[in-house]
Design a protein around this motif. Structure first.
Motif, mmCIF file in Angstrom:
data_model
loop_
_atom_site.group_PDB
_atom_site.id
_atom_site.type_symbol
_atom_site.label_atom_id
_atom_site.label_comp_id
_atom_site.label_asym_id
_atom_site.label_seq_id
_atom_site.Cartn_x
_atom_site.Cartn_y
_atom_site.Cartn_z
ATOM 1 N N GLN A 99 0.760 -1.940 0.106
ATOM 2 C CA GLN A 99 0.162 -0.040 0.388
ATOM 3 C C GLN A 99 0.957 1.509 -0.207
ATOM 4 O O GLN A 99 0.507 2.426 -0.451
ATOM 5 C CB GLN A 99 -1.090 -0.194 1.382
ATOM 6 N N VAL A 100 1.706 1.362 0.187
ATOM 7 C CA VAL A 100 2.390 2.908 0.341
ATOM 8 C C VAL A 100 3.665 2.656 -1.171
ATOM 9 O O VAL A 100 3.535 4.001 -1.071
ATOM 10 C CB VAL A 100 4.587 1.676 1.639
ATOM 11 N N ALA A 101 3.014 1.845 -1.751
ATOM 12 C CA ALA A 101 3.972 2.548 -3.010
ATOM 13 C C ALA A 101 2.907 2.895 -3.879
ATOM 14 O O ALA A 101 2.940 3.975 -4.938
ATOM 15 C CB ALA A 101 4.118 0.890 -3.963
ATOM 16 N N PHE A 102 1.461 2.858 -3.089
ATOM 17 C CA PHE A 102 0.455 3.353 -4.005
ATOM 18 C C PHE A 102 -0.693 4.410 -3.454
ATOM 19 O O PHE A 102 -1.615 5.850 -4.539
ATOM 20 C CB PHE A 102 -0.651 2.513 -5.032
ATOM 21 N N ARG A 103 -0.689 4.256 -2.491
ATOM 22 C CA ARG A 103 -1.609 5.301 -1.543
ATOM 23 C C ARG A 103 -0.793 6.671 -1.334
ATOM 24 O O ARG A 103 0.680 7.046 -1.560
ATOM 25 C CB ARG A 103 -1.494 4.679 0.093
ATOM 26 N N TYR A 262 0.133 2.642 8.515
ATOM 27 C CA TYR A 262 0.354 2.010 9.130
ATOM 28 C C TYR A 262 -0.358 1.244 10.302
ATOM 29 O O TYR A 262 -0.854 0.296 10.746
ATOM 30 C CB TYR A 262 1.023 2.315 10.161
ATOM 31 N N VAL A 263 -1.862 1.892 10.118
ATOM 32 C CA VAL A 263 -2.412 1.711 11.153
ATOM 33 C C VAL A 263 -3.275 0.718 10.501
ATOM 34 O O VAL A 263 -4.202 -0.545 10.959
ATOM 35 C CB VAL A 263 -3.866 3.209 10.907
ATOM 36 N N LEU A 264 -3.380 0.695 9.254
ATOM 37 C CA LEU A 264 -4.403 -0.133 8.367
ATOM 38 C C LEU A 264 -3.829 -1.221 8.499
ATOM 39 O O LEU A 264 -4.176 -2.492 8.897
ATOM 40 C CB LEU A 264 -4.410 -0.017 6.844
ATOM 41 N N ALA A 265 -2.385 -1.627 8.622
ATOM 42 C CA ALA A 265 -1.377 -3.162 8.810
ATOM 43 C C ALA A 265 -1.665 -3.265 9.666
ATOM 44 O O ALA A 265 -2.124 -4.938 10.017
ATOM 45 C CB ALA A 265 0.060 -2.534 8.313
ATOM 46 N N ALA A 266 -1.364 -2.113 10.751
ATOM 47 C CA ALA A 266 -1.788 -3.308 12.252
ATOM 48 C C ALA A 266 -3.385 -4.004 12.482
ATOM 49 O O ALA A 266 -3.054 -4.573 13.133
ATOM 50 C CB ALA A 266 -1.176 -1.787 13.222
ATOM 51 N N ARG A 267 -4.305 -3.311 12.118
ATOM 52 C CA ARG A 267 -5.493 -3.704 11.968
ATOM 53 C C ARG A 267 -5.836 -4.706 11.867
ATOM 54 O O ARG A 267 -6.094 -5.325 12.130
ATOM 55 C CB ARG A 267 -6.254 -2.335 11.529
ATOM 56 N N MET A 268 -5.357 -5.237 10.400
ATOM 57 C CA MET A 268 -5.775 -5.820 9.936
ATOM 58 C C MET A 268 -4.356 -7.415 9.889
ATOM 59 O O MET A 268 -4.521 -8.748 8.912
ATOM 60 C CB MET A 268 -5.551 -5.909 8.078
ATOM 61 N N GLY A 269 -3.487 -7.395 10.759
ATOM 62 C CA GLY A 269 -2.490 -8.258 11.100
ATOM 63 C C GLY A 269 -1.573 -8.357 10.380
ATOM 64 O O GLY A 269 -0.639 -8.916 10.274
ATOM 65 N N GLY A 270 -0.551 -7.533 9.499
ATOM 66 C CA GLY A 270 0.563 -6.743 8.922
ATOM 67 C C GLY A 270 1.652 -6.286 9.573
ATOM 68 O O GLY A 270 1.185 -6.588 10.725
ATOM 69 N N ASP A 271 2.986 -6.835 9.378
ATOM 70 C CA ASP A 271 4.215 -6.189 9.827
ATOM 71 C C ASP A 271 3.869 -4.535 9.767
ATOM 72 O O ASP A 271 4.482 -3.880 9.414
ATOM 73 C CB ASP A 271 5.076 -6.324 8.961
ATOM 74 N N GLY A 272 2.984 -4.083 11.204
ATOM 75 C CA GLY A 272 2.966 -3.080 11.287
ATOM 76 C C GLY A 272 4.690 -2.288 11.498
ATOM 77 O O GLY A 272 4.123 -1.113 10.893
ATOM 78 N N VAL A 273 5.439 -3.075 12.528
ATOM 79 C CA VAL A 273 6.891 -2.219 12.440
ATOM 80 C C VAL A 273 7.624 -1.585 10.976
ATOM 81 O O VAL A 273 7.883 -0.440 11.100
ATOM 82 C CB VAL A 273 7.445 -3.011 13.710
ATOM 83 N N TYR A 274 7.427 -2.304 10.109
ATOM 84 C CA TYR A 274 8.018 -2.372 9.060
ATOM 85 C C TYR A 274 7.631 -1.286 7.937
ATOM 86 O O TYR A 274 7.834 -1.181 7.604
ATOM 87 C CB TYR A 274 7.527 -3.467 7.744
ATOM 88 N N VAL A 275 6.224 -1.302 8.245
ATOM 89 C CA VAL A 275 5.459 -0.458 7.863
ATOM 90 C C VAL A 275 5.335 1.225 8.563
ATOM 91 O O VAL A 275 5.360 2.249 6.867
ATOM 92 C CB VAL A 275 3.408 -0.753 7.031
#
Length: 303
Positions: A99-103, A262-275
């Motif tokens: 998501q970082v590449a297009f948001r 970051y919020v979306l990644a953390a909320r949906m079980g992604g790697d929040g620290v990396y994002v």
């Protein structure tokens, strides 16, 4: 390029102020978490609504700009998705960071648009937000869906930025004129969105999250800050956009990524620290990519 960089300097200083206040004063992270919610759920939606209602959109005159924005974001989604097939790429981090590449950071986009062309440019950016925020959210949620049981449709229907933008568009097309008292009140509420939003971006910056998967980080940031600005430049020419709209498209294409990644990644079980690390790097890179892209635009058009 220096004059364009100076255009961004007030916004960059607000980001620095937020970073400094969060880390070295009593206004720590819990305070800014509340500010983020206030901006996201109230101030920013009011700004979008009033900006759209006040400015005649002339849909036929902005069709090319709309197409350019959608094609730019679509290019980012496709390229970020293709990274999944690269050997050695961690699937979890790719799904989190794609998501970082297009948001894009709407706060910075609106602040810059106001400086570049006033209310007309703000309305053009609001139109791009109306079209591209749903597209970005679909791409981001779809990428993370395998890591959680969240409904893409529900997330989109609950997004206050989308709801405010749609309401503004409908009001504009219906010829809605706000009473003076309401217009002034909304204007003052919306006026607080940009400075507080930019300071909240600074408060959320995190360093050190990119120690792992550096190659993937470089690829995602290259799409966001190198590939998409070039796509925006080329689309402005290919679609024969008016000069002001072409400039807004280029600025839009060069934006730093959205802090809410970051919020979306953390909320949906992604790697929040990396994002969080990617968002921080993108915010800093945006202070270079936007002036560079706008300088190239100026030279291309003989400015």
């Amino acid at each position: 390029m220096l004059s364009i960089a100076l255009l961004l300097l007030p916004d960059f200083l607000l980001i620095v102020a937020g970073f400094s206040l969060c880390r070295w004063t009593a206004l720590d992270r819990p305070v800014w978490a509340g500010v983020e919610r206030l901006v996201y759920w109230l101030l920013f939606p009011v700004l979008l609504f009033t900006s759209i209602v006040r400015s005649p959109l002339q849909p036929a005159a902005t069709l090319g700009l709309a197409a350019g924005g959608v094609l730019t974001v679509g290019t980012g989604i496709v390229l970020a998705t293709l990274l999944r097939s690269v050997p050695g790429v961690d699937a979890h981090r790719q799904a989190s960071g794609a998501q970082v590449a297009f948001r894009f950071n709407s706060y910075v986009a609106l602040a810059l648009a106001e400086r570049l062309g006033g209310s007309a440019s703000v309305a053009w950016v609001a139109l791009l937000i109306a079209l591209c925020v749903p597209l970005c959210n679909i791409g981001a949620v779809w990428s993370l869906a395998r890591h959680g049981g969240h409904s893409t449709g529900r997330e989109l229907l609950r997004n206050p930025l989308i709801l405010a933008t749609v309401a503004g568009l409908l009001g504009n097309l219906a010829g809605l004129k706000l009473p003076q008292v309401v217009d002034i009140t909304f204007g003052r509420i919306g006026g607080a969105a940009l400075p507080l939003g930019l300071m909240a971006v600074g408060a959320g910056l995190q360093f050190g999250g990119l120690r792992e998967a550096k190659g993937l980080a470089v690829a995602l940031l290259a799409i966001r800050h190198a590939v998409l600005p070039v796509v925006g430049l080329l689309l402005g020419v290919a679609l024969a956009l008016p000069l002001g709209q072409a400039q807004i498209l280029v600025a839009f294409a060069a934006m730093p990524t959205a802090s809410s990644c970051y919020v979306l990644a953390a909320r949906m079980g992604g790697d929040g620290v990396y994002v969080a690390g990617l968002v921080t790097a993108s915010t800093l890179l945006g202070m270079v990519s936007v002036p560079v892209a706008l300088t190239l635009f100026s030279r291309l058009h003989g400015g």
